[in-house]
Design a protein around this motif. Structure first.
Motif, PDB file in Angstrom:
ATOM      1  N   PHE A 224     -25.537  23.945 -18.732  1.00 28.98           N
ATOM      2  CA  PHE A 224     -25.145  25.338 -18.974  1.00 28.98           C
ATOM      3  C   PHE A 224     -25.286  25.709 -20.447  1.00 28.98           C
ATOM      4  O   PHE A 224     -25.930  26.700 -20.802  1.00 28.98           O
ATOM      5  N   TRP A 225     -24.710  24.894 -21.320  1.00 30.46           N
ATOM      6  CA  TRP A 225     -24.776  25.163 -22.753  1.00 30.46           C
ATOM      7  C   TRP A 225     -26.197  25.041 -23.283  1.00 30.46           C
ATOM      8  O   TRP A 225     -26.616  25.816 -24.163  1.00 30.46           O
ATOM      9  N   SER A 226     -26.957  24.076 -22.784  1.00 32.28           N
ATOM     10  CA  SER A 226     -28.354  23.941 -23.210  1.00 32.28           C
ATOM     11  C   SER A 226     -29.155  25.189 -22.845  1.00 32.28           C
ATOM     12  O   SER A 226     -29.977  25.672 -23.632  1.00 32.28           O
ATOM     13  N   CYS A 227     -28.899  25.718 -21.648  1.00 32.40           N
ATOM     14  CA  CYS A 227     -29.583  26.941 -21.230  1.00 32.40           C
ATOM     15  C   CYS A 227     -29.166  28.129 -22.091  1.00 32.40           C
ATOM     16  O   CYS A 227     -30.010  28.974 -22.445  1.00 32.40           O
ATOM     17  N   ILE A 228     -27.889  28.219 -22.430  1.00 31.98           N
ATOM     18  CA  ILE A 228     -27.438  29.308 -23.298  1.00 31.98           C
ATOM     19  C   ILE A 228     -28.176  29.266 -24.631  1.00 31.98           C
ATOM     20  O   ILE A 228     -28.712  30.280 -25.105  1.00 31.98           O
ATOM     21  N   GLY A 229     -28.208  28.086 -25.257  1.00 37.77           N
ATOM     22  CA  GLY A 229     -28.897  27.956 -26.539  1.00 37.77           C
ATOM     23  C   GLY A 229     -30.382  28.232 -26.427  1.00 37.77           C
ATOM     24  O   GLY A 229     -30.961  28.931 -27.271  1.00 37.77           O
ATOM     25  N   LEU A 230     -31.022  27.701 -25.377  1.00 29.36           N
ATOM     26  CA  LEU A 230     -32.466  27.890 -25.204  1.00 29.36           C
ATOM     27  C   LEU A 230     -32.801  29.356 -24.982  1.00 29.36           C
ATOM     28  O   LEU A 230     -33.686  29.912 -25.660  1.00 29.36           O
TER      29      LEU A 230
END
Length: 246
Positions: A224-230
């Protein structure tokens, strides 16, 4: 420029929220439903001896009153199936937009840009501060699990996020030895103090189910957080290029 940043935040939050909604539906919701079943079964067994000790008339009145209070004392909650899926997905989208706004705000305050090259790193730092560090003392919990008093837990949770985030900033922005030492101290301090202890009460939820939920929850939050940053990095990069060409 502000409008473009807001739009980038909203788009990143929506995209990441839908990804999280799918993960929740596939991996987390089935575990929560199992825990709710164990919790209901535990409450049923705990009330059975008391009900059996009363007379037939008193037992009827007790059951009727209890059921009446239960129906009117609790608010609406989504039913299993599409209602739960929609509710969790909408919640994930709102959380994604909020977390993306926090990352964008920190980027503006610190002067460290979020780009498509480092967006995932920003997201993983958010995961470390908001999810992994607090989970070291307070793992994700299922319904029916014992937990301590709310206020001390909230204070420890917020303090852990703030101190871990400050430590990660020092690691990213400064190269001096004192900054690295201070960063390690800030990140380790809440873990050394420790989270408020949960009461030692028997739980109807099996330990294996609780462990599986904690592991899956942390993995889901990492994605989830990786997708937010990406997605935030991709959106901000695109709008930055549009501004440069105009």
């Amino acid at each position: 420029m502000t409008g473009r940043i807001v739009l980038a935040v909203i788009l990143a939050g929506i995209a990441a929220g839908f990804v999280m909604g799918v993960i929740q539906h596939v991996r987390l919701t089935p575990l929560i439903i199992q825990a709710e079943a164990f919790d209901r079964a535990g409450h049923t067994h705990s009330h059975a001896p008391a009900a059996a000790s009363q007379t037939a008339t008193a037992g009827h009145d007790h059951d009727h009153d209890h059921g009446h209070d239960h129906d009117h004392g609790e608010g609406w909650s989504p039913a299993d199936g599409w209602q739960r899926t929609v509710a969790t997905t909408v919640t994930a989208v709102m959380a994604g937009a909020g977390f993306a706004a926090v990352l964008a705000g920190l980027s503006l305050l610190t002067g460290l840009r979020i780009t498509r090259q480092n967006g995932v790193v920003w997201g993983l730092c958010g995961f470390l501060a908001v999810s992994l560090a607090p989970a070291a003392g307070m793992p994700p919990e299922l319904p029916g699990m014992a937990s301590g008093e709310l206020l001390p837990r909230q204070i420890w949770w917020v303090s852990t996020i703030a101190l871990t985030g400050a430590g990660l900033y020092l690691i990213a922005a400064r190269r001096e030895a004192w900054a690295t030492a201070l960063a390690i101290l800030l990140i380790a301090l809440p873990q050394v103090i420790g989270a408020p202890a949960a009461p030692h009460e028997a739980s109807a939820v099996p330990a294996t189910l609780a462990a599986s939920f904690a592991a899956n929850s942390l993995a889901a939050n990492a994605i989830f957080w990786s997708c937010i940053g990406l997605f935030l990095g991709l959106s901000l990069d695109r709008y930055s290029k549009d501004i440069e060409t105009t």
